[in-house]
Motif scaffolding. Structure first.
Motif, PDB file in Angstrom:
ATOM      1  N   PRO A 144      52.378  27.239  55.947  1.00 51.22           N
ATOM      2  CA  PRO A 144      51.325  27.238  56.958  1.00 51.22           C
ATOM      3  C   PRO A 144      50.718  28.631  57.141  1.00 51.22           C
ATOM      4  O   PRO A 144      51.331  29.645  56.833  1.00 51.22           O
ATOM      5  CB  PRO A 144      52.043  26.808  58.229  1.00 51.22           C
ATOM      6  N   TYR A 145      49.492  28.633  57.677  1.00 48.24           N
ATOM      7  CA  TYR A 145      48.811  29.883  58.003  1.00 48.24           C
ATOM      8  C   TYR A 145      48.859  30.074  59.511  1.00 48.24           C
ATOM      9  O   TYR A 145      48.371  29.250  60.259  1.00 48.24           O
ATOM     10  CB  TYR A 145      47.358  29.868  57.513  1.00 48.24           C
ATOM     11  N   ASN A 146      49.473  31.166  59.912  1.00 53.80           N
ATOM     12  CA  ASN A 146      49.585  31.505  61.340  1.00 53.80           C
ATOM     13  C   ASN A 146      48.733  32.720  61.679  1.00 53.80           C
ATOM     14  O   ASN A 146      49.035  33.440  62.610  1.00 53.80           O
ATOM     15  CB  ASN A 146      51.055  31.795  61.684  1.00 53.80           C
ATOM     16  N   HIS A 147      47.710  32.948  60.869  1.00 53.94           N
ATOM     17  CA  HIS A 147      46.882  34.136  61.049  1.00 53.94           C
ATOM     18  C   HIS A 147      45.439  33.816  60.678  1.00 53.94           C
ATOM     19  O   HIS A 147      45.148  32.775  60.095  1.00 53.94           O
ATOM     20  CB  HIS A 147      47.407  35.282  60.184  1.00 53.94           C
ATOM     21  N   ASP A 148      44.543  34.733  61.008  1.00 51.12           N
ATOM     22  CA  ASP A 148      43.146  34.599  60.613  1.00 51.12           C
ATOM     23  C   ASP A 148      43.023  34.859  59.115  1.00 51.12           C
ATOM     24  O   ASP A 148      43.923  35.432  58.495  1.00 51.12           O
ATOM     25  CB  ASP A 148      42.292  35.595  61.398  1.00 51.12           C
ATOM     26  N   VAL A 149      41.915  34.441  58.535  1.00 44.82           N
ATOM     27  CA  VAL A 149      41.677  34.607  57.104  1.00 44.82           C
ATOM     28  C   VAL A 149      40.764  35.811  56.903  1.00 44.82           C
ATOM     29  O   VAL A 149      39.684  35.887  57.478  1.00 44.82           O
ATOM     30  CB  VAL A 149      41.038  33.340  56.504  1.00 44.82           C
ATOM     31  N   ILE A 150      41.229  36.735  56.065  1.00 44.36           N
ATOM     32  CA  ILE A 150      40.479  37.969  55.831  1.00 44.36           C
ATOM     33  C   ILE A 150      40.307  38.197  54.339  1.00 44.36           C
ATOM     34  O   ILE A 150      41.268  38.090  53.575  1.00 44.36           O
ATOM     35  CB  ILE A 150      41.203  39.181  56.449  1.00 44.36           C
ATOM     36  N   VAL A 151      39.086  38.483  53.935  1.00 44.20           N
ATOM     37  CA  VAL A 151      38.788  39.012  52.602  1.00 44.20           C
ATOM     38  C   VAL A 151      38.166  40.374  52.878  1.00 44.20           C
ATOM     39  O   VAL A 151      37.124  40.473  53.516  1.00 44.20           O
ATOM     40  CB  VAL A 151      37.812  38.113  51.811  1.00 44.20           C
ATOM     41  N   GLU A 152      38.841  41.423  52.428  1.00 44.24           N
ATOM     42  CA  GLU A 152      38.427  42.770  52.808  1.00 44.24           C
ATOM     43  C   GLU A 152      38.072  43.612  51.592  1.00 44.24           C
ATOM     44  O   GLU A 152      38.887  43.822  50.704  1.00 44.24           O
ATOM     45  CB  GLU A 152      39.553  43.458  53.590  1.00 44.24           C
ATOM     46  N   LYS A 153      36.823  44.055  51.569  1.00 44.84           N
ATOM     47  CA  LYS A 153      36.313  44.981  50.559  1.00 44.84           C
ATOM     48  C   LYS A 153      36.520  44.477  49.127  1.00 44.84           C
ATOM     49  O   LYS A 153      37.023  45.198  48.270  1.00 44.84           O
ATOM     50  CB  LYS A 153      36.908  46.369  50.752  1.00 44.84           C
ATOM     51  N   LEU A 154      36.105  43.230  48.884  1.00 43.99           N
ATOM     52  CA  LEU A 154      36.110  42.671  47.524  1.00 43.99           C
ATOM     53  C   LEU A 154      34.999  43.369  46.743  1.00 43.99           C
ATOM     54  O   LEU A 154      33.825  43.151  47.011  1.00 43.99           O
ATOM     55  CB  LEU A 154      35.877  41.162  47.569  1.00 43.99           C
ATOM     56  N   PRO A 155      35.354  44.245  45.783  1.00 44.72           N
ATOM     57  CA  PRO A 155      34.325  45.035  45.111  1.00 44.72           C
ATOM     58  C   PRO A 155      33.579  44.242  44.044  1.00 44.72           C
ATOM     59  O   PRO A 155      34.148  43.380  43.376  1.00 44.72           O
ATOM     60  CB  PRO A 155      35.117  46.185  44.480  1.00 44.72           C
ATOM     61  N   ILE A 156      32.337  44.576  43.884  1.00 47.08           N
ATOM     62  CA  ILE A 156      31.514  43.927  42.862  1.00 47.08           C
ATOM     63  C   ILE A 156      32.088  44.183  41.475  1.00 47.08           C
ATOM     64  O   ILE A 156      31.967  43.340  40.590  1.00 47.08           O
ATOM     65  CB  ILE A 156      30.030  44.376  42.981  1.00 47.08           C
ATOM     66  N   SER A 157      32.758  45.296  41.265  1.00 49.97           N
ATOM     67  CA  SER A 157      33.345  45.595  39.955  1.00 49.97           C
ATOM     68  C   SER A 157      34.408  44.564  39.577  1.00 49.97           C
ATOM     69  O   SER A 157      34.547  44.202  38.409  1.00 49.97           O
ATOM     70  CB  SER A 157      33.949  46.997  39.943  1.00 49.97           C
ATOM     71  N   HIS A 158      35.144  44.060  40.554  1.00 49.91           N
ATOM     72  CA  HIS A 158      36.149  43.031  40.292  1.00 49.91           C
ATOM     73  C   HIS A 158      35.486  41.713  39.902  1.00 49.91           C
ATOM     74  O   HIS A 158      35.927  41.034  38.971  1.00 49.91           O
ATOM     75  CB  HIS A 158      37.045  42.844  41.521  1.00 49.91           C
ATOM     76  N   VAL A 159      34.428  41.343  40.600  1.00 44.25           N
ATOM     77  CA  VAL A 159      33.690  40.117  40.283  1.00 44.25           C
ATOM     78  C   VAL A 159      33.058  40.248  38.899  1.00 44.25           C
ATOM     79  O   VAL A 159      33.088  39.310  38.096  1.00 44.25           O
ATOM     80  CB  VAL A 159      32.622  39.825  41.362  1.00 44.25           C
ATOM     81  N   ASP A 160      32.524  41.414  38.596  1.00 46.66           N
ATOM     82  CA  ASP A 160      31.936  41.666  37.280  1.00 46.66           C
ATOM     83  C   ASP A 160      32.987  41.469  36.182  1.00 46.66           C
ATOM     84  O   ASP A 160      32.716  40.863  35.149  1.00 46.66           O
ATOM     85  CB  ASP A 160      31.357  43.080  37.231  1.00 46.66           C
ATOM     86  N   HIS A 161      34.196  41.949  36.421  1.00 46.67           N
ATOM     87  CA  HIS A 161      35.285  41.777  35.456  1.00 46.67           C
ATOM     88  C   HIS A 161      35.584  40.291  35.226  1.00 46.67           C
ATOM     89  O   HIS A 161      35.763  39.863  34.091  1.00 46.67           O
ATOM     90  CB  HIS A 161      36.544  42.496  35.943  1.00 46.67           C
ATOM     91  N   GLN A 162      35.617  39.514  36.301  1.00 44.25           N
ATOM     92  CA  GLN A 162      35.894  38.079  36.179  1.00 44.25           C
ATOM     93  C   GLN A 162      34.846  37.388  35.301  1.00 44.25           C
ATOM     94  O   GLN A 162      35.172  36.514  34.519  1.00 44.25           O
ATOM     95  CB  GLN A 162      35.909  37.409  37.554  1.00 44.25           C
ATOM     96  N   PHE A 163      33.585  37.773  35.471  1.00 43.70           N
ATOM     97  CA  PHE A 163      32.508  37.117  34.741  1.00 43.70           C
ATOM     98  C   PHE A 163      32.293  37.670  33.338  1.00 43.70           C
ATOM     99  O   PHE A 163      31.749  36.984  32.485  1.00 43.70           O
ATOM    100  CB  PHE A 163      31.193  37.186  35.521  1.00 43.70           C
ATOM    101  N   SER A 164      32.677  38.904  33.080  1.00 44.64           N
ATOM    102  CA  SER A 164      32.405  39.470  31.765  1.00 44.64           C
ATOM    103  C   SER A 164      33.634  39.495  30.860  1.00 44.64           C
ATOM    104  O   SER A 164      33.510  39.328  29.662  1.00 44.64           O
ATOM    105  CB  SER A 164      31.823  40.875  31.897  1.00 44.64           C
ATOM    106  N   LYS A 165      34.815  39.694  31.429  1.00 42.52           N
ATOM    107  CA  LYS A 165      36.022  39.796  30.602  1.00 42.52           C
ATOM    108  C   LYS A 165      36.760  38.465  30.467  1.00 42.52           C
ATOM    109  O   LYS A 165      37.281  38.146  29.413  1.00 42.52           O
ATOM    110  CB  LYS A 165      36.967  40.840  31.191  1.00 42.52           C
TER     111      LYS A 165
END
Length: 158
Positions: free
Chosen positions: A105-126
């Motif tokens: 279970p989740y007993n906390h709020d959901v946080i996505v913090e400082k997801l950098p564009i460089s990481h997304v670029d890696h997912q799509f290019s590599k």
């Protein structure tokens, strides 16, 4: 090699008694460091019955389904993320930058913090090669079978 650029993010909650967003934004620190952050506040904890729809849409006279559109039991999938390769691909976008790195279970709020564009670029290019164009990464979050939150991330591939 592709280059990804965030263009917009929209976080909505059709049920403000269960979920609301404290913040949901893109930030450009400089020409090379851009990131995404969001915080979903959960009002009825613990949360243990979660399904998520992930869809990748490409702009062709409006956004149309492109390649992926799946719904998974998030609690079950987080026990073994690699059991479903499509879930593992989408989960790979944010798991290092969020507190959604354990099963229910989740007993906390959901946080996505400082997801950098460089990481997304890696997912799509590599990891996978995607054609250039404008895309929308769409997620619907269902708690107890009811849509409680929607996150749409818009980006462009060059």
């Amino acid at each position: 090699m592709c280059l990804v650029e965030f263009t917009n993010i929209k976080c909505t909650s059709p049920d403000l008694e269960h979920v609301s967003f404290d913040y949901c934004y893109l930030k450009s620190v400089n020409r090379t460091y851009k990131y995404l952050s969001l915080k979903g506040i959960m009002y009825k904890k613990p949360v243990s019955n979660v399904k998520v729809t992930f869809a990748l849409l490409k702009k062709f006279s409006g956004y149309k389904p492109f390649l992926y559109n799946i719904t998974v039991d998030a609690c079950k999938s987080l026990r073994n993320p690699n059991a479903n390769p499509v879930f593992a691909f989408f989960y790979g976008f944010y798991h290092d930058f969020s507190n959604l790195n354990h099963t229910c279970p989740y007993n906390h709020d959901v946080i996505v913090e400082k997801l950098p564009i460089s990481h997304v670029d890696h997912q799509f290019s590599k990891l996978l090669a995607f054609p250039t164009g404008e895309y929308q990464f769409f997620t619907d979050w269902f708690i107890k079978g009811i849509n409680r939150a929607t996150v749409r991330i818009y980006f462009r591939l060059y």
